[in-house]
Write a protein that holds these residues in place. Sequence first.
Motif, PDB file in Angstrom:
ATOM      1  N   ASP A 118      18.507  80.548  -6.799  1.00 36.72           N
ATOM      2  CA  ASP A 118      19.859  80.104  -7.190  1.00 36.72           C
ATOM      3  C   ASP A 118      20.613  81.062  -8.103  1.00 36.72           C
ATOM      4  OD1 ASP A 118      19.640  77.822  -5.670  1.00 36.72           O
ATOM      5  OD2 ASP A 118      18.706  76.683  -7.281  1.00 36.72           O
ATOM      6  N   GLY A 119      20.152  82.316  -8.207  1.00 36.00           N
ATOM      7  CA  GLY A 119      20.873  83.279  -9.055  1.00 36.00           C
ATOM      8  C   GLY A 119      22.298  83.495  -8.579  1.00 36.00           C
ATOM      9  N   GLN A 152      17.381  88.144  -7.913  1.00 37.09           N
ATOM     10  CA  GLN A 152      16.658  88.749  -9.033  1.00 37.09           C
ATOM     11  C   GLN A 152      17.574  88.996 -10.229  1.00 37.09           C
ATOM     12  OE1 GLN A 152      14.921  92.173  -7.403  1.00 37.09           O
ATOM     13  NE2 GLN A 152      13.383  92.461  -8.988  1.00 37.09           N
ATOM     14  N   ASP A 153      17.088  88.771 -11.434  1.00 32.60           N
ATOM     15  CA  ASP A 153      17.920  88.911 -12.633  1.00 32.60           C
ATOM     16  C   ASP A 153      18.563  90.294 -12.742  1.00 32.60           C
ATOM     17  OD1 ASP A 153      17.371  86.365 -13.302  1.00 32.60           O
ATOM     18  OD2 ASP A 153      15.847  86.815 -14.818  1.00 32.60           O
ATOM     19  N   ILE A 154      17.780  91.338 -12.458  1.00 34.07           N
ATOM     20  CA  ILE A 154      18.308  92.702 -12.647  1.00 34.07           C
ATOM     21  C   ILE A 154      19.425  92.991 -11.635  1.00 34.07           C
ATOM     22  CG2 ILE A 154      16.530  93.821 -11.215  1.00 34.07           C
ATOM     23  CD1 ILE A 154      16.634  96.096 -13.413  1.00 34.07           C
ATOM     24  N   ALA A 155      19.268  92.489 -10.401  1.00 30.01           N
ATOM     25  CA  ALA A 155      20.318  92.682  -9.393  1.00 30.01           C
ATOM     26  C   ALA A 155      21.564  91.899  -9.782  1.00 30.01           C
ATOM     27  CB  ALA A 155      19.813  92.232  -8.023  1.00 30.01           C
ATOM     28  N   LEU A 156      21.380  90.695 -10.305  1.00 27.52           N
ATOM     29  CA  LEU A 156      22.521  89.865 -10.716  1.00 27.52           C
ATOM     30  C   LEU A 156      23.277  90.516 -11.861  1.00 27.52           C
ATOM     31  CD1 LEU A 156      20.745  86.410 -10.550  1.00 27.52           C
ATOM     32  CD2 LEU A 156      22.701  87.101  -9.162  1.00 27.52           C
ATOM     33  N   ILE A 201      30.368  85.873  -3.091  1.00 29.58           N
ATOM     34  CA  ILE A 201      29.083  86.524  -3.280  1.00 29.58           C
ATOM     35  C   ILE A 201      28.153  86.152  -2.124  1.00 29.58           C
ATOM     36  CG2 ILE A 201      26.995  86.480  -4.750  1.00 29.58           C
ATOM     37  CD1 ILE A 201      29.076  85.985  -7.082  1.00 29.58           C
ATOM     38  N   VAL A 202      27.483  87.166  -1.577  1.00 32.77           N
ATOM     39  CA  VAL A 202      26.437  86.929  -0.575  1.00 32.77           C
ATOM     40  C   VAL A 202      25.103  87.155  -1.271  1.00 32.77           C
ATOM     41  CG1 VAL A 202      25.373  87.745   1.573  1.00 32.77           C
ATOM     42  CG2 VAL A 202      27.871  87.641   1.380  1.00 32.77           C
ATOM     43  N   MET A 252      25.809  82.605 -10.488  1.00 33.24           N
ATOM     44  CA  MET A 252      26.776  83.674 -10.748  1.00 33.24           C
ATOM     45  C   MET A 252      28.145  83.331 -10.156  1.00 33.24           C
ATOM     46  SD  MET A 252      26.382  87.617  -9.660  1.00 33.24           S
ATOM     47  CE  MET A 252      27.853  88.580  -9.385  1.00 33.24           C
ATOM     48  N   ALA A 253      28.141  82.787  -8.939  1.00 36.26           N
ATOM     49  CA  ALA A 253      29.395  82.398  -8.283  1.00 36.26           C
ATOM     50  C   ALA A 253      30.125  81.356  -9.124  1.00 36.26           C
ATOM     51  CB  ALA A 253      29.100  81.847  -6.892  1.00 36.26           C
TER      52      ALA A 253
END
Length: 370
Positions: free
Chosen positions: A296-297, A250-254, A274-275, A301-302
């Motif tokens: 694929d967030g 989710q965008d907000i978690a990322l 990152i997990v 990010m990774a």
Amino acid sequence: MSSASHHYHLSDDLLAPVLAILDAYQDPNLQQGLVTAGCVTKLDIEGKRLLLGLCYPYPCQSQYRDTVMAITNKLAVLDAIDEVECEIDFQPATIASGAVAPLPNVKQVIAVASGKGGVGKSTTAVNLALALAAEGAKVGILDADIYGPSIPIMLGVPDFKPVSPDGKMMTAASAHGIAAQSIGFMLGGDEAAVWRGPMAAGALAQLLNETLWPELDYLVIDMPPGTGDIQLTLSQKVPVSGAVIVTTPQDIALADAKKGVSMFQKVNIPVLGIVENMSFHLCSECGHKEHPFGQDGGAKMAQRYNVPLLGQLPLKLNIREDVDNGVPTVVADSEGPVAQLYLAIARKVGAQLALTQTQNVVSISISDDE
């Protein structure tokens, strides 16, 4: 990679091809050949039987059989060798002493963190600790989530009370083969820890330093969510070897997970990877894969931060049910697909730790020492 000593007793005309074959075998997690990675500790020959000793810098017990079969098949091309007898060992890379004194009995400290709550960080930390143990390591877990300690319930030891044999240090719980300590053991079931940041950080340092940890290869710390006082105190007062960031797609978690990555980078703690939790949902009826929180967030990010994507875990009811019942999935269904994902994550975490520890170390040169 490994600091293990090498004992090679082969003639030069056999040593060179054997080393070449072993180094052509790439370890999937170290992404190096076994010789380059320093894993080959012994080479000897009795008649046509090659005696091979390997020592890995990360725990990977579940892979031993396949590894030995693959190496044996590759060595079979040599006429001088009919069979291979292989001994495999595991020795975690030792931490170069940094600014913070190491904890007695503890070789490596892994922080499991998330930018926000609700992403399954504690569930991931517990299953990671159990997976490292299943792969052959001695493991402990510290529940540093001072405001919402959940490890006692997740490990099925809610009623454990530490005792102090000497009035200074206190015992840790033992559950499913790992050692555990939590502020939850000190508080009654419904008591909440209502503390200001510095008090909470102090309580955490005390829990960490005043626990009688057994000999541990890894101590996993389940961090409280966020990037505040406690996280900074921990990173300054504890010899953390590396951090694992848990997020959902989710965008907000990322966005919050990114803050976690940059916080660890600022205090010079390597981010091991990152997990991505709740990555997808498999329909129990038809097996169709859906992505309720986006797709694929974690991978993007990774890529952006140039850290590994350690694994993507499904959104599955029984992962939550298992920790609620005090028997996490790695133990409850050790052969199942979710446990295998956690084991793969554990191997990658151990390998990343070994790699970060040796980036500044001169590589070992191979010599034929009798």
